[in-house]
Design a protein around this motif. Structure first.
Motif, PDB file in Angstrom:
ATOM      1  N   PHE A  42    -101.916  20.609  26.575  1.00 38.46           N
ATOM      2  CA  PHE A  42    -101.967  20.462  28.026  1.00 38.46           C
ATOM      3  C   PHE A  42    -103.051  21.368  28.568  1.00 38.46           C
ATOM      4  N   MET A  43    -103.458  21.106  29.802  1.00 40.40           N
ATOM      5  CA  MET A  43    -104.548  21.887  30.384  1.00 40.40           C
ATOM      6  C   MET A  43    -104.137  22.499  31.709  1.00 40.40           C
ATOM      7  N   VAL A  44    -104.806  23.611  32.017  1.00 41.52           N
ATOM      8  CA  VAL A  44    -104.647  24.311  33.287  1.00 41.52           C
ATOM      9  C   VAL A  44    -106.043  24.444  33.878  1.00 41.52           C
ATOM     10  N   TRP A  45    -106.158  24.205  35.191  1.00 44.43           N
ATOM     11  CA  TRP A  45    -107.449  24.234  35.877  1.00 44.43           C
ATOM     12  C   TRP A  45    -107.593  25.435  36.782  1.00 44.43           C
ATOM     13  N   GLY A  46    -108.818  25.903  36.964  1.00 44.47           N
ATOM     14  CA  GLY A  46    -109.190  26.875  37.985  1.00 44.47           C
ATOM     15  C   GLY A  46    -108.505  28.224  37.882  1.00 44.47           C
ATOM     16  N   ASP A  47    -108.160  28.771  39.069  1.00 40.51           N
ATOM     17  CA  ASP A  47    -107.579  30.114  39.143  1.00 40.51           C
ATOM     18  C   ASP A  47    -106.198  30.200  38.504  1.00 40.51           C
ATOM     19  N   ARG A  48    -105.551  29.067  38.286  1.00 34.98           N
ATOM     20  CA  ARG A  48    -104.232  29.083  37.647  1.00 34.98           C
ATOM     21  C   ARG A  48    -104.310  29.626  36.222  1.00 34.98           C
ATOM     22  N   ILE A  49    -105.474  29.530  35.607  1.00 37.18           N
ATOM     23  CA  ILE A  49    -105.659  30.068  34.254  1.00 37.18           C
ATOM     24  C   ILE A  49    -105.308  31.557  34.265  1.00 37.18           C
ATOM     25  N   ASP A  50    -105.863  32.294  35.234  1.00 36.43           N
ATOM     26  CA  ASP A  50    -105.592  33.727  35.340  1.00 36.43           C
ATOM     27  C   ASP A  50    -104.181  33.984  35.840  1.00 36.43           C
ATOM     28  N   GLN A  51    -103.715  33.167  36.786  1.00 40.25           N
ATOM     29  CA  GLN A  51    -102.386  33.344  37.383  1.00 40.25           C
ATOM     30  C   GLN A  51    -101.289  33.257  36.327  1.00 40.25           C
ATOM     31  N   TYR A  52    -101.388  32.264  35.450  1.00 34.53           N
ATOM     32  CA  TYR A  52    -100.327  32.069  34.455  1.00 34.53           C
ATOM     33  C   TYR A  52    -100.438  33.022  33.280  1.00 34.53           C
ATOM     34  N   GLY A  53    -101.649  33.409  32.885  1.00 31.72           N
ATOM     35  CA  GLY A  53    -101.833  34.350  31.783  1.00 31.72           C
ATOM     36  C   GLY A  53    -101.121  33.917  30.508  1.00 31.72           C
ATOM     37  N   ILE A  54    -101.270  32.679  30.134  1.00 35.91           N
ATOM     38  CA  ILE A  54    -100.550  32.117  28.975  1.00 35.91           C
ATOM     39  C   ILE A  54    -101.090  32.721  27.683  1.00 35.91           C
ATOM     40  N   ARG A  55    -100.151  33.138  26.813  1.00 36.81           N
ATOM     41  CA  ARG A  55    -100.498  33.747  25.529  1.00 36.81           C
ATOM     42  C   ARG A  55     -99.791  33.018  24.387  1.00 36.81           C
ATOM     43  N   GLU A  56    -100.384  33.073  23.228  1.00 32.43           N
ATOM     44  CA  GLU A  56     -99.777  32.489  22.038  1.00 32.43           C
ATOM     45  C   GLU A  56     -98.432  33.156  21.762  1.00 32.43           C
ATOM     46  N   GLY A  57     -97.439  32.364  21.380  1.00 30.61           N
ATOM     47  CA  GLY A  57     -96.115  32.877  21.060  1.00 30.61           C
ATOM     48  C   GLY A  57     -95.134  32.829  22.219  1.00 30.61           C
ATOM     49  N   GLN A  58     -95.600  32.616  23.452  1.00 30.44           N
ATOM     50  CA  GLN A  58     -94.703  32.562  24.606  1.00 30.44           C
ATOM     51  C   GLN A  58     -93.848  31.301  24.576  1.00 30.44           C
ATOM     52  N   GLU A  59     -92.615  31.437  25.029  1.00 30.00           N
ATOM     53  CA  GLU A  59     -91.718  30.301  25.255  1.00 30.00           C
ATOM     54  C   GLU A  59     -91.841  29.942  26.724  1.00 30.00           C
ATOM     55  N   LEU A  60     -92.323  28.723  27.019  1.00 30.37           N
ATOM     56  CA  LEU A  60     -92.594  28.349  28.397  1.00 30.37           C
ATOM     57  C   LEU A  60     -92.015  26.986  28.745  1.00 30.37           C
ATOM     58  N   THR A  61     -91.764  26.800  30.027  1.00 27.90           N
ATOM     59  CA  THR A  61     -91.459  25.491  30.583  1.00 27.90           C
ATOM     60  C   THR A  61     -92.665  25.092  31.417  1.00 27.90           C
ATOM     61  N   VAL A  62     -93.230  23.938  31.109  1.00 33.73           N
ATOM     62  CA  VAL A  62     -94.440  23.466  31.765  1.00 33.73           C
ATOM     63  C   VAL A  62     -94.109  22.204  32.558  1.00 33.73           C
ATOM     64  N   SER A  63     -94.383  22.232  33.860  1.00 38.00           N
ATOM     65  CA  SER A  63     -94.281  21.040  34.700  1.00 38.00           C
ATOM     66  C   SER A  63     -95.675  20.436  34.753  1.00 38.00           C
ATOM     67  N   PHE A  64     -95.773  19.130  34.551  1.00 39.15           N
ATOM     68  CA  PHE A  64     -97.090  18.519  34.404  1.00 39.15           C
ATOM     69  C   PHE A  64     -97.114  17.096  34.939  1.00 39.15           C
ATOM     70  N   ASP A  65     -98.326  16.614  35.146  1.00 37.55           N
ATOM     71  CA  ASP A  65     -98.590  15.217  35.482  1.00 37.55           C
ATOM     72  C   ASP A  65     -99.425  14.620  34.362  1.00 37.55           C
ATOM     73  N   LEU A  66     -99.191  13.342  34.092  1.00 38.79           N
ATOM     74  CA  LEU A  66    -100.024  12.610  33.145  1.00 38.79           C
ATOM     75  C   LEU A  66    -101.038  11.800  33.939  1.00 38.79           C
ATOM     76  N   GLU A  67    -102.268  11.774  33.453  1.00 41.08           N
ATOM     77  CA  GLU A  67    -103.313  11.009  34.131  1.00 41.08           C
ATOM     78  C   GLU A  67    -104.200  10.379  33.075  1.00 41.08           C
ATOM     79  N   SER A  68    -104.430   9.079  33.200  1.00 40.09           N
ATOM     80  CA  SER A  68    -105.301   8.367  32.267  1.00 40.09           C
ATOM     81  C   SER A  68    -106.497   7.809  33.018  1.00 40.09           C
ATOM     82  N   ARG A  69    -107.621   7.727  32.307  1.00 39.97           N
ATOM     83  CA  ARG A  69    -108.817   7.141  32.889  1.00 39.97           C
ATOM     84  C   ARG A  69    -109.562   6.383  31.797  1.00 39.97           C
ATOM     85  N   GLU A  70    -110.301   5.369  32.228  1.00 38.95           N
ATOM     86  CA  GLU A  70    -111.057   4.532  31.307  1.00 38.95           C
ATOM     87  C   GLU A  70    -112.527   4.927  31.352  1.00 38.95           C
ATOM     88  N   PHE A  71    -113.154   4.979  30.192  1.00 37.77           N
ATOM     89  CA  PHE A  71    -114.585   5.240  30.094  1.00 37.77           C
ATOM     90  C   PHE A  71    -115.132   4.408  28.945  1.00 37.77           C
TER      91      PHE A  71
END
Length: 110
Positions: A42-71
């Protein structure tokens, strides 16, 4: 949608400039528990990268949206996180990281 699991990889941050200006994104791999564990990137955009401070080994609950696009006749799907919080079985006493605005004291005028 929501998923809970352990972060197994923190991928390198990517950045660039588009017509809208500079952008940053970082991808993470989370392993979902079960008899046959699944891994989801999964991906995190912008300032949320610093806000969440995600590290390897953490147990997390992630709320997300799925988005598809054609190219060029192929479809690509993104798993975009909009909220990340320590899981109830992971880091005790953690508060969810919220990207929602604080509640209004009164209804805004229409």
């Amino acid at each position: 949608m929501e998923m809970t699991g352990k972060i197994t990889q923190v991928l390198p941050e990517k950045n660039g400039t588009s017509a809208r200006g500079p952008w940053r994104k970082q991808e993470y791999v989370i392993e979902l528990p079960g008899d046959f564990p699944k891994q989801v990137c999964f991906m995190v955009w912008g300032d949320r990268i610093d806000q969440y401070g995600i590290r390897e080994g953490q147990e997390l609950t992630v709320s997300f949206d799925l988005e598809s696009r054609e190219f060029n006749g192929r479809w690509y799907t993104d798993v975009k996180a909009w909220r990340v919080a320590p899981s109830s079985s992971g880091e005790p006493g953690g508060e969810p990281f919220r990207d929602e605005p604080p509640p209004f004291d009164e209804e805004p005028p229409f």
